[in-house]
Design an enzyme around this catalytic site. Structure first.
Site, PDB file in Angstrom:
ATOM      1  N   GLY A  12      50.203  42.330  39.939  1.00  0.00           N
ATOM      2  CA  GLY A  12      51.018  42.461  41.428  1.00  0.00           C
ATOM      3  C   GLY A  12      51.924  41.450  41.530  1.00  0.00           C
ATOM      4  O   GLY A  12      52.152  41.134  42.809  1.00  0.00           O
ATOM      5  N   ASP A  63      49.047  49.867  35.396  1.00  0.00           N
ATOM      6  CA  ASP A  63      48.174  50.058  36.549  1.00  0.00           C
ATOM      7  C   ASP A  63      46.910  49.772  36.388  1.00  0.00           C
ATOM      8  O   ASP A  63      46.138  50.153  35.595  1.00  0.00           O
ATOM      9  CB  ASP A  63      48.225  51.717  36.775  1.00  0.00           C
ATOM     10  CG  ASP A  63      47.547  52.051  38.121  1.00  0.00           C
ATOM     11  OD1 ASP A  63      46.979  51.349  38.731  1.00  0.00           O
ATOM     12  OD2 ASP A  63      47.564  53.342  38.507  1.00  0.00           O
ATOM     13  N   ASN A  90      45.692  39.800  41.585  1.00  0.00           N
ATOM     14  CA  ASN A  90      46.405  39.877  42.866  1.00  0.00           C
ATOM     15  C   ASN A  90      46.671  41.082  43.327  1.00  0.00           C
ATOM     16  O   ASN A  90      46.790  41.390  44.511  1.00  0.00           O
ATOM     17  CB  ASN A  90      47.664  38.834  42.734  1.00  0.00           C
ATOM     18  CG  ASN A  90      48.285  39.171  43.957  1.00  0.00           C
ATOM     19  OD1 ASN A  90      48.023  38.590  45.165  1.00  0.00           O
ATOM     20  ND2 ASN A  90      49.706  39.783  43.700  1.00  0.00           N
ATOM     21  N   TYR A 155      39.496  48.265  52.623  1.00  0.00           N
ATOM     22  CA  TYR A 155      40.029  47.054  52.468  1.00  0.00           C
ATOM     23  C   TYR A 155      39.039  45.776  52.382  1.00  0.00           C
ATOM     24  O   TYR A 155      38.718  45.015  51.352  1.00  0.00           O
ATOM     25  CB  TYR A 155      41.304  46.733  53.093  1.00  0.00           C
ATOM     26  CG  TYR A 155      42.071  45.639  52.751  1.00  0.00           C
ATOM     27  CD1 TYR A 155      42.662  45.701  51.593  1.00  0.00           C
ATOM     28  CD2 TYR A 155      41.902  44.390  53.405  1.00  0.00           C
ATOM     29  CE1 TYR A 155      43.898  44.447  51.227  1.00  0.00           C
ATOM     30  CE2 TYR A 155      42.684  43.386  52.876  1.00  0.00           C
ATOM     31  CZ  TYR A 155      43.650  43.508  52.010  1.00  0.00           C
ATOM     32  OH  TYR A 155      44.249  42.136  51.550  1.00  0.00           O
ATOM     33  N   ALA A 157      35.649  45.922  52.375  1.00  0.00           N
ATOM     34  CA  ALA A 157      34.699  46.146  51.584  1.00  0.00           C
ATOM     35  C   ALA A 157      35.178  45.613  50.110  1.00  0.00           C
ATOM     36  O   ALA A 157      34.402  45.000  49.258  1.00  0.00           O
ATOM     37  CB  ALA A 157      34.046  47.444  51.375  1.00  0.00           C
ATOM     38  N   ALA A 158      36.277  46.010  49.556  1.00  0.00           N
ATOM     39  CA  ALA A 158      36.793  45.622  48.428  1.00  0.00           C
ATOM     40  C   ALA A 158      36.861  44.307  48.298  1.00  0.00           C
ATOM     41  O   ALA A 158      36.692  43.333  47.135  1.00  0.00           O
ATOM     42  CB  ALA A 158      38.197  46.288  48.211  1.00  0.00           C
ATOM     43  N   LYS A 159      37.756  43.573  49.298  1.00  0.00           N
ATOM     44  CA  LYS A 159      37.825  42.097  49.197  1.00  0.00           C
ATOM     45  C   LYS A 159      36.593  41.342  49.311  1.00  0.00           C
ATOM     46  O   LYS A 159      36.202  40.179  48.501  1.00  0.00           O
ATOM     47  CB  LYS A 159      38.788  41.784  50.323  1.00  0.00           C
ATOM     48  CG  LYS A 159      40.451  42.040  50.255  1.00  0.00           C
ATOM     49  CD  LYS A 159      40.883  41.753  48.895  1.00  0.00           C
ATOM     50  CE  LYS A 159      42.152  42.014  48.966  1.00  0.00           C
ATOM     51  NZ  LYS A 159      42.992  41.660  47.712  1.00  0.00           N
TER      52      LYS A 159
END
Length: 249
Positions: A12, A63, A90, A155, A157-159
């Site tokens: 990213g 990706d 990132n 978001y 939960a992922a972080k």
């Protein structure tokens, strides 16, 4: 700090925080891979800036949510640049919405990019680091992963998951000279926050003891430190770059 002779890959990396990280690492001497999915023009502009400042780099289109694409791209990078010394995970997306109305796809897409993407990229890149007995993996988490936020359960939960991933990876790789750490930005001036209405921006600033939004360069500085020899005795840690919005461990 110097990163001369090191190759870095920033997922990213074509805009926002990722762009700032690419530029900072290049200024310290690293050969920087600018990852992107589809915006080749933006990635090319970042590479142009790196070269205009006397640095070296390359673009790396893939990706992070596609394991096969990651494996192929990372294999090529390792072959072309004698390994990857620094990996900055990132890449991230948002698919906001209240949990009661959130579609499964919105959950799956955010987890696939923000959390699984870091796992897949790290797994692909860690072997040459282990062989060299030197490496830096830096995962970009968020203040939202620590505070939570209505409308961002996917978001958050992922972080938050990235923090657990980081600590476990740090324990597994420490014996091979590879450190794994997190940077947790707060509200940073990017395209996303710039689009927020003025009253919402003021409400956000009111929650920040320093009274202002951060800049991508603030985050890049923390990443650069963790990538350097100065942070050689730090692993499994999170550096919070949020103006005091969150002061927990």
């Amino acid at each position: 700090m110097t990163l001369q002779g090191k190759t870095a890959l920033v997922t990213g990396g074509s805009r926002g925080i990722g762009e700032a990280v690419c530029l900072r690492l290049a200024r310290l001497g690293a050969n920087v891979g600018v990852n992107y999915i589809s915006n080749s023009e933006a990635a090319a502009r970042v590479l142009e800036r790196i070269r205009a400042e006397g640095g070296t780099g390359f673009t790396a289109p893939f990706d992070v949510s596609d394991p096969a694409a990651v494996q192929s791209a990372v294999k090529d990078i390792i072959a072309d640049h004698d390994g990857i010394d620094i990996l900055v995970n990132n890449a991230g997306i948002t698919r906001d919405g209240l949990m009661a109305r959130m579609k499964d796809d919105a959950w799956d897409q955010v987890i696939a990019t923000n959390l699984k993407g870091a796992f897949v990229c790290s797994k692909a890149a860690m072997r040459p680091m282990m062989k060299k007995r030197w490496g830096r993996i830096i995962n970009m988490t968020s203040v939202i992963g620590f505070l939570g936020n209505a409308g961002q359960v996917n978001y958050a939960a992922a972080k938050a998951g990235l923090v657990g991933l980081t600590k476990s990876m740090a324990r597994e790789l420490a014996g091979r000279g590879v450190t794994v750490n997190c940077v947790a930005p707060g509200y940073i001036i990017t395209d996303m926050t710039s689009d927020l209405p003025g009253d919402i921006q003021e409400a956000v600033k009111a929650q920040i003891p320093l009274g202002t939004l951060g800049t991508p360069e603030d985050v890049a500085g923390a990443v650069a430190f963790l990538a350097s020899a100065d942070a050689g005795y730090m692993t499994g840690q999170t550096l919070h770059v949020n103006g005091g919005m969150y002061m927990g461990n």
